[in-house]
Scaffold this active site. Structure first.
Site, PDB file in Angstrom:
ATOM      1  N   GLU B  84       0.921  -1.302  -0.083  1.00 27.11           N
ATOM      2  CA  GLU B  84      -0.040  -0.040  -0.050  1.00 27.11           C
ATOM      3  C   GLU B  84       0.867   1.268  -0.063  1.00 27.11           C
ATOM      4  O   GLU B  84       0.495   2.325  -0.682  1.00 27.11           O
ATOM      5  CB  GLU B  84      -0.940   0.035   1.344  1.00 27.11           C
ATOM      6  CG  GLU B  84      -2.043  -1.163   0.891  1.00 27.11           C
ATOM      7  CD  GLU B  84      -1.354  -2.257   1.317  1.00 27.11           C
ATOM      8  OE1 GLU B  84      -0.383  -2.608   2.000  1.00 27.11           O
ATOM      9  OE2 GLU B  84      -2.231  -3.484   1.236  1.00 27.11           O
ATOM     10  N   PHE B 107      -9.029  -2.554   1.148  1.00 24.11           N
ATOM     11  CA  PHE B 107      -9.854  -2.128   2.430  1.00 24.11           C
ATOM     12  C   PHE B 107      -9.111  -1.268   3.228  1.00 24.11           C
ATOM     13  O   PHE B 107      -7.781  -1.004   3.004  1.00 24.11           O
ATOM     14  CB  PHE B 107      -9.761  -3.485   3.208  1.00 24.11           C
ATOM     15  CG  PHE B 107     -10.735  -4.557   2.770  1.00 24.11           C
ATOM     16  CD1 PHE B 107     -12.075  -4.882   2.950  1.00 24.11           C
ATOM     17  CD2 PHE B 107     -10.211  -5.539   2.057  1.00 24.11           C
ATOM     18  CE1 PHE B 107     -12.640  -5.889   2.574  1.00 24.11           C
ATOM     19  CE2 PHE B 107     -10.461  -6.659   1.435  1.00 24.11           C
ATOM     20  CZ  PHE B 107     -12.118  -6.836   1.892  1.00 24.11           C
ATOM     21  N   HIS B 153     -11.936  -6.122   8.645  1.00 23.97           N
ATOM     22  CA  HIS B 153     -12.556  -5.670   7.099  1.00 23.97           C
ATOM     23  C   HIS B 153     -13.489  -4.655   7.422  1.00 23.97           C
ATOM     24  O   HIS B 153     -14.807  -4.743   6.609  1.00 23.97           O
ATOM     25  CB  HIS B 153     -13.077  -6.886   6.404  1.00 23.97           C
ATOM     26  CG  HIS B 153     -11.856  -7.898   5.927  1.00 23.97           C
ATOM     27  ND1 HIS B 153     -11.352  -8.734   6.843  1.00 23.97           N
ATOM     28  CD2 HIS B 153     -11.109  -7.892   4.936  1.00 23.97           C
ATOM     29  CE1 HIS B 153     -10.184  -9.494   6.297  1.00 23.97           C
ATOM     30  NE2 HIS B 153     -10.220  -8.940   5.096  1.00 23.97           N
TER      31      HIS B 153
END
Ligand SMILES: Cc1ncc(C[n+]2csc(CCOP(=O)(O)OP(=O)(O)O)c2C)c(N)n1
Lengths: 412, 361
Positions: B84, B107, B153
């Site tokens: 990320e 997410f 999540h």
């Protein structure tokens, strides 16, 4: 034998006698120069070696000799010397309280000057705080550099950044971040965009060897390898990350340049105090990047002769004379000796150049302080702090600016 | 640096749209609306590129980028390594070099490795270079619970981003806004963090998990123009006018708030904040000053949550008009649990109680 936690240490601490005879220095000129598009696996010996062009007699030798005309070498010498004199002056001025902070690159001038000269003007530079030589080589006005360090009314960055955190869009010198390593992976994105836009520009990025431990280093190698981005990724191994020896970043295991192999990126380990070797390695990597070969990882093996910054006292963690024992010498002196050996330069010429450059720095310094200093001002206006947070100032910042200026009854 | 770049568009052969990508009607789910926004922008601006984990060939784990690589080419919509920080960092560099990257963080729970690149770099590049460098990155990321996602999540970390100056933070509550806001975000020259409440991807959700799922088909805000349009950043929307009190909500909680008020028979004015930074304080305060009562609802944890900022601002601007303490209904200050999801989720019952307390105060 029982296994044990390995805690690396520095080879020498204050009071100890440095002896670098353990560092294996290959002879200059011995390393083969593969084609620029060679696969990483086929040149995997390079990162375990040390690329050197200048030999003990100050002659350029071997297949990596870039065969530069004397005029180009003299330019290099001039930029390196100017960088050093600029640093010396700024350090003195910081000591006199004109600036809050300063940071020199003494002993590492060849890294930024030779590397900058080996790439094109359109190539984008993503530096750390120790590559002021890039700006000097690209002709960025010394006055602007000084004003940035002084945070005065002439500061093009409006007083926002700590001294030495320069930025110049015009000179394709990316805004320096205080957060180590972040520019390394950003440079890869820049290079990917260059490819997407079908320009022929490449990106060049630097980190210190200490910073190679950050995740951004891994991101940069992964992304540049995956997308074959035209980028040169440089690790300046100047032995020290503040007080922490390069061994603590894993330098006692394998050379930093060898980190590339696992990613399929060729690594070059270069004598970073050898102007010609540094130039040649960078040129090779630039050519590779421009012809579709993707990234190269270059380790510039050098020594941080100066304290980390003006906030640092290296006598607390390393022998004060360690640099004098450093086997790779002084990059300015070595290029000078080479030019003398070529009969293109003399001690007298050198002294004259030094005086001329010192005068230049002094004159520009006077102009810079006439525009203010951090302690005495004038500074950029306070209200300027609200600009550039967003492209257009949102209403809450307009409101806060009013409060700051006392134009609001609720100001305090 | 980001002067207009003339790109030779030589990709036209590849631009044959796969059949059935766009709904024939104007009815779209939030996923389709987001897909359409990106499709429109890829078509309109050759500098737009889209990338992220599983975003290219597969079209994203929530299918938001489905078909876009096929239609616009592999160099415009592509998969990335699972990194990320690397995704955001490369996007920053691309933006500096004239592109307009739209990245997906799979997410919101996984955005933290990129936090340094977002908060220290992306948000402050324009500032620290005094306008010399900037990067118009849009970061899309699904957020929120109610999907049995457990604590990894289900998070809505909007407060962490709304706190960072230099970023714009957005969270739509319906397909129409999602598309219009995403187009505005992509076109905006400042970085935008775009939170997508994943419980709303396929239909509105009023907070009752036992009711059968409904689609966006019959919802007014599920009717979405096929082409280009904008919903302005920095503008809240009054989704229901009312007189008894004002509810400030965003994302999934807009629907929960509407249902809670209806269930209690309260004539609530419900405002969908939509853009958390910069905040449309005028719309919010005009309403609260009129109704004199304010309930704030969000899904994220309470302590230093975005509701604290809303509450402070309402107090600063509406104190003399307030007739009751400002209430906050939020997730508990715990990680988002799995088995106890519905005890954690600030559903209708908790909102309704707060509405009652505020009216009775
Ligand atoms: C992310 C981050 N961590 C820590 C620091 C504090 N810091 C500033 S310089 C430095 C040492 C860096 O050493 P190195 O990367 O080897 O570069 P050098 O200073 O030797 O050129 C540290 C730890 C920082 N600026 N950013």
């Amino acid at each position: 034998m029982a296994s044990r936690l390995h805690i690396p240490t520095a080879p020498y601490r204050p009071g100890e006698q440095p002896d670098f005879s353990t560092i294996k220095l290959p002879k200059a000129g011995e390393l083969a120069r593969p084609d620029e598009l060679v696969a990483a696996n086929e040149c995997s010996e390079l990162p375990f070696n040390l690329l050197r062009v200048l030999d003990d007699n100050h002659q350029a030798t071997g297949p990596w000799d870039p065969q530069l005309p004397a005029a180009v070498l003299l330019d290099g010498l001039r930029y390196m010397l100017l960088t050093r004199l600029y640093d010396e002056r700024m350090l003195r001025m910081q000591r006199q309280g004109k600036m809050s902070f300063y940071l020199k690159c003494t002993g590492e001038e060849a890294v930024s000057v030779a590397q900058c000269m080996a790439v094109n003007d359109g190539d984008m530079l993503f530096p750390t705080y120790r590559q002021q030589g890039l700006l000097i080589t690209r002709g960025y006005p010394l006055l602007d550099m000084m004003c940035q360090c002084l945070s005065n009314a002439g500061d093009k960055l409006q007083g926002r950044q700590l001294p030495v955190m320069y930025s110049s869009d015009v000179h394709k010198f990316f805004s320096i971040s205080g957060n180590l390593g972040t520019q390394f992976s950003q440079a890869v994105g820049w290079a990917m965009a260059a490819e997407y836009r079908k320009t022929n520009d490449i990106a060049v990025a630097w980190v210190g060897e200490g910073t190679s431990a950050e995740a951004d280093f891994h991101y940069a190698l992964t992304f540049s390898s995956v997308y074959r981005a035209p980028v040169i990724l440089n690790v300046v191994n100047n032995q020290w990350a503040i007080s922490t020896h390069q061994n603590v970043a894993g330098g006692d295991q394998n050379p930093f340049a060898a980190r590339g192999i696992g990613y399929g990126i060729p690594g070059l380990r270069v004598d970073g105090n050898d102007f010609l070797a540094t130039y040649a390695a960078t040129r090779w990597a630039a050519q590779r990047a421009r012809t579709g070969g993707g990234p190269t990882l270059i380790e510039l093996y050098t020594y941080r002769a100066a304290p980390h910054s003006t906030s640092d006292d290296p006598a607390k963690y390393r022998p004060t004379d360690e640099w004098e024992h450093w086997p790779l010498g002084d990059p300015v002196e070595r290029l000078k000796q080479h030019l003398v050996a070529l009969d293109e330069w003399s001690e007298t010429d050198h002294e004259r150049m030094r005086e001329e450059l010192e005068d230049t720095v002094s004159t520009i310094w006077k102009e810079a302080v006439s525009l203010g200093t951090l302690n005495e001002g004038p500074h950029p206006p306070d209200a300027a702090m609200f600009e550039h947070v967003y492209k257009e100032m949102p209403s809450h910042l307009v409101e806060q600016r009013r409060q700051l200026e006392g134009r609001d009854e609720r100001s305090n | 640096m980001n002067a207009v770049i003339n790109l030779q568009d030589d990709r036209s052969e590849r631009r044959t749209a796969p059949e059935g990508l766009r709904p024939e009607t104007g009815s779209m789910s939030m996923i389709q609306a987001l897909n359409s926004a990106m499709d429109v922008m890829l078509e309109k601006d050759p500098n737009v590129v889209i990338f992220g984990e599983d975003v290219g060939y597969f079209g994203g784990v929530f299918r938001c980028t489905e078909g876009l690589q096929q239609k616009h080419g592999e160099d415009r919509v592509f998969d990335t390594p699972i990194a990320e920080g690397g995704i955001v960092a490369t996007a920053i560099g691309m933006g500096v070099n004239g592109l307009r990257p739209v990245v997906e963080i799979q997410f919101a729970d996984y955005i933290y490795p990129a936090f340094d690149q977002i908060a220290s770099e992306l948000a402050r590049l324009r500032y620290r270079s005094a306008g010399q460098f900037w990067s118009p990155v849009t970061i899309r990321t699904p957020c929120g619970g109610g999907i049995r996602g457990g604590q990894t999540h289900s998070q809505t970390p909007e407060a962490l981003f709304a706190h960072v100056c230099g970023l714009k933070t957005v969270m739509p509550s319906n397909p129409y806004d999602a598309k219009g806001l995403l187009i505005s975000a992509i076109e905006d020259d400042d970085p935008v963090i775009f939170f997508e409440p994943k419980r709303l991807y396929n239909g509105p959700f009023d907070g009752d998990p036992d009711k059968p799922a409904v689609s966006w088909d019959n919802h007014e805000k599920g009717q979405v123009p096929v082409g280009h349009y904008r919903v302005a950043l920095g503008k809240a929307e009054t989704v229901r006018a009312g007189n008894d009190l004002t509810i400030l909500a965003y994302g999934t909680m807009v629907h929960v708030a509407l249902a809670a008020a209806a269930r209690e028979g309260i004539d609530a004015e419900v405002i969908d904040v939509r853009t958390l930074a910069p905040l449309d304080i005028d719309t919010l305060c005009e309403s609260v000053c009129r109704t004199g009562r304010c309930v704030i609802v969000h899904e994220a944890t309470r302590h230093c949550g975005y509701g604290a900022e809303l509450s402070a601002q309402v107090q600063e601007h509406c104190f003399w008009n307030l007739e009751a303490p400002i209430e906050r209904v939020t997730g508990w200050d715990t990680p988002y649990p799995h088995a106890q999801e519905w005890a954690y989720f600030p559903g209708q019952a908790r909102v309704a109680k707060a509405l009652r307390r505020t009216l009775d105060a």
